[in-house]
Enzyme design. Sequence first.
Site, PDB file in Angstrom:
ATOM      1  N   ASP A  15       0.859  -1.178   0.000  1.00  7.94           N
ATOM      2  CA  ASP A  15       0.000   0.000   0.000  1.00  7.94           C
ATOM      3  C   ASP A  15       0.897   1.229   0.000  1.00  7.94           C
ATOM      4  OD1 ASP A  15      -2.942   0.907   0.346  1.00  7.94           O
ATOM      5  OD2 ASP A  15      -1.812   2.181   1.729  1.00  7.94           O
ATOM      6  N   THR A  16       0.544   2.214  -0.796  1.00  8.52           N
ATOM      7  CA  THR A  16       1.328   3.452  -0.880  1.00  8.52           C
ATOM      8  C   THR A  16       0.459   4.637  -0.490  1.00  8.52           C
ATOM      9  OG1 THR A  16       2.682   2.530  -2.671  1.00  8.52           O
ATOM     10  CG2 THR A  16       2.717   4.922  -2.399  1.00  8.52           C
TER      11      THR A  16
END
Length: 202
Positions: free
Chosen positions: A82-83
């Site tokens: 996840d960014t």
Amino acid sequence: MDNFDIILASNSQRRKELLKFIFNKFKVIPANIDERNLERKFLSEIAKDNKSKYSELCDILSFEKCKNVATNYKSSLIISADTIVYDDMYLFGKPNNYEEAKFMLEYLSGKEHIVQTSVTIYFNNTFSTFSEKSYVSFYDLDEIQKATIKSYIKNENPYDKAGAYGIQDGASLLIKHINGDYFNIVGLPISKLNRKLLEIVS
């Protein structure tokens, strides 16, 4: 690392391309979780002045994606990520429309912000999460920057990217400098991931 199935728990084209640096062959099985709902729940529970918690949110989202896929693939090696994009004031998600994208990109101009990617690896019934942070500075919001932002939103797709930009596309023209891992900003800190995988699997 060829004795078992390798799964990327993400439908991101950018992550698919980056993971090819490590593996020639892997399956893509995106997680089925409501990211927005998890995000809202988490943010509602933290104090408004506790912005350091954004980093924890990224870890949680990565872990939940991996856990979701691992339910049905217990004998596989699973990688999720996840960014997020944030500064000391705001967490920047994916913009819903032109005005939101314009606001984000103009706000980020002349400032430094953080891009964090959290990665979770599942192997042998064990989850391991790590994160990487890169620091990005945009040019000041002068007339050139304003015109570049307008052109970028019109000609690219800022709507599927946290912070309304992708460093690997036309948004690179907005950026003055970065401090940290470039590929982390794209969406997967590939060299750190490779080292972690070798530690876990060997």
